[in-house]
Design an enzyme around this catalytic site. Sequence first.
Site, mmCIF file in Angstrom:
data_model
loop_
_atom_site.group_PDB
_atom_site.id
_atom_site.type_symbol
_atom_site.label_atom_id
_atom_site.label_comp_id
_atom_site.label_asym_id
_atom_site.label_seq_id
_atom_site.Cartn_x
_atom_site.Cartn_y
_atom_site.Cartn_z
ATOM 1 N N CYS A 79 -0.500 4.327 2.061
ATOM 2 C CA CYS A 79 -0.042 3.912 3.638
ATOM 3 C C CYS A 79 1.257 4.256 3.987
ATOM 4 C CB CYS A 79 -0.501 2.281 4.076
ATOM 5 S SG CYS A 79 -2.148 1.819 3.668
ATOM 6 N N ASP A 80 2.236 3.590 3.106
ATOM 7 C CA ASP A 80 3.673 3.484 3.772
ATOM 8 C C ASP A 80 4.673 4.231 2.706
ATOM 9 O OD1 ASP A 80 2.244 1.617 5.438
ATOM 10 O OD2 ASP A 80 2.783 -0.093 4.054
ATOM 11 N N CYS A 82 0.762 -1.197 -0.103
ATOM 12 C CA CYS A 82 0.048 -0.168 -0.048
ATOM 13 C C CYS A 82 0.902 1.259 0.035
ATOM 14 C CB CYS A 82 -0.942 0.071 1.271
ATOM 15 S SG CYS A 82 -1.900 1.522 1.441
#
Lengths: 314, 220
Positions: free
Chosen positions: A146-147, A143
């Site tokens: 996300c990261d 992701c």
Amino acid sequence: MFFVGGQTHIKDYYDIIVIGGGPAGMSAALYAGRAGLSCLVIESNISGGQMNETDIIENYPGIDEIQGAVLAEKMKRHAEKFGAQFHTATVVEVDFSGQVKRVKLDDGNTISSEVVVIATGASHRKLNVPGERELSAKGVSYCATCDGHFFKGKTVALVGGGDTAMTEALYLSNIVEKVIVIHRRDKLRATKILQDRAFKKENIEFLWNTIVKEIRGNGKVESLLLENKKTGESFTLKVDGIFIAIGITPNTELFKGKVNLDSQGYILTDENMETNIKGVYAVGDVRSKRLRQVITAVADGAIAVTHAAENYFD
Amino acid sequence: MGLLSPSDVEYLKDLFSKEMQDEVKILVFKSDDKSKCEYCDITVDVLKEAAETDDRIQLEVYDIEDDEIIAEKYNVKGRVPTIIFLTSDGVDKGVRYYGIPSGHEFSTVIQNIISFSKGAQPELSEASKEKLKAIDKPTEILVFVTPTCPYCPRAVQLAHEIAKANENITSAMVEANEFPEWSMQHQVSAVPHIVINDETAFVGAYPEDMFVDYVLQHAR
């Protein structure tokens, strides 16, 4: 940006239960509300599904470009406006054996309904190579939204060649020092416009005909063992992280043995989105079909609930 | 224009009028030193805007230096911004935010406003509540997040519900970008990253029963 999603308390019976709050599920909920049917959408995370991981959506007619998360919030609000309720929980068990269906949740609730719409979508497919599991969350990610932040100023690999892969590569290229796209073929599967943009980016490089054999590192990702499929030659590449975007796998674990699935695990439906069980529908990415996009997902939701409203409710 | 759009404000007014029961107190600790706290102003501003949507939301803003005594009482440890929820009776259930709850995380703030107005009863299964009774030592759950992570709010929400279930448990959202050293200390490179009693417990979005089992394991 601030998303102000809220929850209301839930009842134990609804006309329609929608499992999964991605675009397909939210469209189903919107159509249910407008048909005068009570509807609960059960979502295990944040409504919007994979849209939330999509930086920019620009192929939804009438909307030039919009952040995936913003479109998600708009769809939720739209469904709520017509009476749909949303509840955050994970479904742990379904019972489709009777005319009244039952859905059991991880927070202890069990809810019944006449009709169930399965809209559980799909999850990221794994590479299944040595090191992937061990270094998951230690530099291996599925992701980018996300990261991506954790790799500011670093070099990352991005595995894949489809629309999702290129969208993620472009997103990452704005954060990290360098993105190295690793693709097993000699050309991308992604839409032309996304390819063009990726080729223009100076900090996106491409390794063609290349597959990942192993992810290596001591406590965190340090390098990849790669193989050129044409020459058979193996080599290592130093990276600080690896993002994997090689497609999806359907979230149908709960439904095995309950509805018919195709050989890849996607749910089989007729043209009304109905499964082999009367009153149980499947919509969106979880369904066996050719094109998986926001626009086909919302169409599925509309078709399913319109059919259900005509056939199971007077 | 404010941080919340007019339609957000209408949405919240409607939601709170239907769902809130009693009052709720939100304490926010900030610093005016920009080098210490890039997001303090915006955190205070968005909470003010949310508080304005319903009279029962009482927001108290404290300065980490000027209001040292109260900061110490709530064990803020110099972290800014810190947000703490209290029930109408002023009961601290151990629910915290370190860093700005922006993006998807703001939904959990809305949930907590509703929950604390109803006395902060844990929204967990009976089985989970029963299991959590066993924890008799101070236990701290940290959920490291990024504002663009759609899997994080559910983890934060679960952690907060778990804290509400047992007075020995506190739980906090930690916005990883604002606390880089703290994130490095726990080697956070993917989120949600859950630390229990200073040890990484797991990374990812797990259902309630598994989350509760991890808390029990690490609480020992």
